[in-house]
Design an enzyme around this catalytic site. Structure first.
Site, PDB file in Angstrom:
ATOM      1  N   CYS A  61       0.880  -1.173   0.000  1.00  0.00           N
ATOM      2  CA  CYS A  61       0.000   0.000   0.000  1.00  0.00           C
ATOM      3  C   CYS A  61       0.913   1.218   0.000  1.00  0.00           C
ATOM      4  O   CYS A  61       1.990   1.161  -0.582  1.00  0.00           O
ATOM      5  CB  CYS A  61      -0.964  -0.023   1.190  1.00  0.00           C
ATOM      6  SG  CYS A  61      -0.163   0.067   2.809  1.00  0.00           S
ATOM      7  N   TYR A  62       0.525   2.301   0.644  1.00  0.00           N
ATOM      8  CA  TYR A  62       1.408   3.464   0.657  1.00  0.00           C
ATOM      9  C   TYR A  62       2.431   3.397   1.789  1.00  0.00           C
ATOM     10  O   TYR A  62       3.606   3.641   1.588  1.00  0.00           O
ATOM     11  CB  TYR A  62       0.643   4.786   0.725  1.00  0.00           C
ATOM     12  CG  TYR A  62       1.609   5.944   0.687  1.00  0.00           C
ATOM     13  CD1 TYR A  62       2.216   6.301  -0.517  1.00  0.00           C
ATOM     14  CD2 TYR A  62       1.980   6.607   1.835  1.00  0.00           C
ATOM     15  CE1 TYR A  62       3.165   7.310  -0.564  1.00  0.00           C
ATOM     16  CE2 TYR A  62       2.930   7.626   1.796  1.00  0.00           C
ATOM     17  CZ  TYR A  62       3.513   7.983   0.605  1.00  0.00           C
ATOM     18  OH  TYR A  62       4.461   8.967   0.570  1.00  0.00           O
TER      19      TYR A  62
END
Length: 97
Positions: A61-62
């Site tokens: 994800c981030y």
């Protein structure tokens, strides 16, 4: 159960994983790892049966929070998953749009 890896380790082992990016579609479109598949975490509960249970997945994800949730979820379902700590925010490799 799931494993964890750093972005530096993932760069060296990219050929061993199918990359599953659990960010939303807009973030994915703005840049992702070449060959990554996008299934936003909000859609994972519906979409996971379409994943290949024989593949090894690196979940990203981030920053690592959503990927950890997704890794736990998929690991509990019997998938071979590795959470990418630090996520795309720490990724030093090539990014494609």
């Amino acid at each position: 159960m799931y494993l964890s890896t750093t972005t530096a380790e993932l760069r060296q082992e990219l050929d061993q994983y199918q990359i599953l990016d659990v960010r939303d579609a807009e973030d994915f479109a703005n840049g992702h790892i070449q060959g990554a598949v996008n299934i936003p975490i909000t859609e994972l509960a519906e979409a996971y049966p379409k994943l290949d249970q024989t593949a090894s997945y690196a979940i990203i994800c981030y920053a690592g929070g959503r990927s950890e949730q997704a890794s736990r979820f998929l690991g509990d379902k019997g998938y071979q998953v590795t959470n990418v700590m630090g996520g795309m925010g720490a990724w030093q490799g090539e990014i494609v749009n």
